[in-house]
Design a protein around this motif. Structure first.
Motif, PDB file in Angstrom:
ATOM      1  N   LEU A   1      -2.445  -4.950   9.020  1.00 26.60           N
ATOM      2  CA  LEU A   1      -2.260  -3.805   9.796  1.00 26.60           C
ATOM      3  C   LEU A   1      -0.427  -3.363   9.506  1.00 26.60           C
ATOM      4  O   LEU A   1      -0.091  -2.551   9.114  1.00 26.60           O
ATOM      5  CB  LEU A   1      -2.362  -3.472  11.215  1.00 26.60           C
TER       6      LEU A   1
ATOM      7  N   ASP B   1      -6.989   1.313  15.231  1.00 25.82           N
ATOM      8  CA  ASP B   1      -6.772   1.269  13.863  1.00 25.82           C
ATOM      9  C   ASP B   1      -8.008   0.326  13.371  1.00 25.82           C
ATOM     10  O   ASP B   1      -8.559   0.300  12.305  1.00 25.82           O
ATOM     11  CB  ASP B   1      -5.592   1.094  13.339  1.00 25.82           C
TER      12      ASP B   1
ATOM     13  N   TRP C   1      -7.229  -2.192   4.447  1.00 26.58           N
ATOM     14  CA  TRP C   1      -7.041  -3.320   5.181  1.00 26.58           C
ATOM     15  C   TRP C   1      -6.609  -4.774   4.058  1.00 26.58           C
ATOM     16  O   TRP C   1      -6.332  -5.808   4.631  1.00 26.58           O
ATOM     17  CB  TRP C   1      -8.389  -3.926   5.715  1.00 26.58           C
TER      18      TRP C   1
ATOM     19  N   PRO D   1       0.355   1.217  14.731  1.00 28.24           N
ATOM     20  CA  PRO D   1      -1.127   0.398  14.688  1.00 28.24           C
ATOM     21  C   PRO D   1      -1.572  -0.233  16.072  1.00 28.24           C
ATOM     22  O   PRO D   1      -0.862  -0.946  16.675  1.00 28.24           O
ATOM     23  CB  PRO D   1      -0.760  -0.407  13.475  1.00 28.24           C
TER      24      PRO D   1
END
Length: 243
Positions: free
Chosen positions: A124, A105, A189, A83
């Protein structure tokens, strides 16, 4: 003894501003993260390729190799799916699209609150550490193997960002059902929701890869409801078949 945050991990910070780097690095270490540091893009790429990080925090403007090119090389040449959280002073939609298209990302616009940076890192890491399923998802002529992350349409291999793969997995599992924007954002998220442009930007880049080169679209926006992934022509053809 320092109590480590349960989501703590190994972070690569690529930032040429020494003051920002020291501030961010000290705060992350205080929260239990281990931090490697690079002050230029070439050194950052070497570390990113040579080691396994939980997240890479990447400044956009870097000497030697800028953040966009570093991210592209990381994704396309090194085939690394680590990420990437991009730091940028540019906050226009076009700038965000370019960053996400390069493989980032998420992004955070300078100046930022270091607490928000940590919250985004946690989100993440949580997403990346989730157990990988081994299912093969198919919608129309597109297939995603969630174990190998191989995406194909009409037999062609397609390359999308890690967030794009996550989006596809969500929509393909629910197909042909409509999935709301809020449900998608929370799945990807968590509680640290991005700004309004982020999901739209990822969907724009996703459409560019999975739909534009092909005869008919699979990804559809349902006004005021959300998004669905479906082969509408096949659905219509099936509906017309006599019972």
């Amino acid at each position: 003894m320092t109590t480590h945050d349960e989501q703590a991990g190994l972070i690569l910070l690529v930032e040429d501003n020494r003051q920002i780097a020291e501030m961010v690095g000290e705060f992350l270490e205080m929260k239990g993260y281990s931090v490697d540091y690079a002050a230029d893009g070439v050194s950052g790429l070497h570390l990113a390729v040579s080691n396994s990080y939980d997240v890479i925090v990447l400044d956009l403007m870097l000497p030697g190799l800028d953040g966009l090119e570093l991210c592209r090389k990381l994704r396309k040449e090194a085939k690394k799916s680590t990420p990437v959280l991009m730091l940028t002073a540019r906050d226009t939609l076009e700038d965000k699209l370019v960053g996400l298209e390069a493989g980032a990302d998420d992004y955070l616009v300078k100046p930022f609150e270091v607490r928000e940076l940590v919250a985004r890192l946690r989100a993440l890491i949580r997403r990346d550490r989730r157990q990988v399923s081994t299912e093969v998802l198919t919608v129309g002529d597109m297939t995603l193997d969630t174990a190998t992350l191989r995406l194909t349409r009409e037999g062609q291999d397609l390359v999308v960002s890690p967030i794009g793969l996550k989006l596809l997995a969500i929509l393909m599992r629910e197909s042909p059902r409509v999935v709301s924007r809020r449900d998608i954002e929370r799945e990807i998220w968590g509680d640290t929701l991005p700004d309004s442009d982020t999901l739209r930007s990822h969907l724009y880049n996703l459409r560019r890869v999975i739909d534009k080169p092909f005869a008919r679209p699979l990804l559809h926006t349902i006004h005021s409801a959300g998004y669905r992934l479906a082969d509408l022509e096949s659905e219509l053809a099936s509906a017309r078949q006599p019972a």
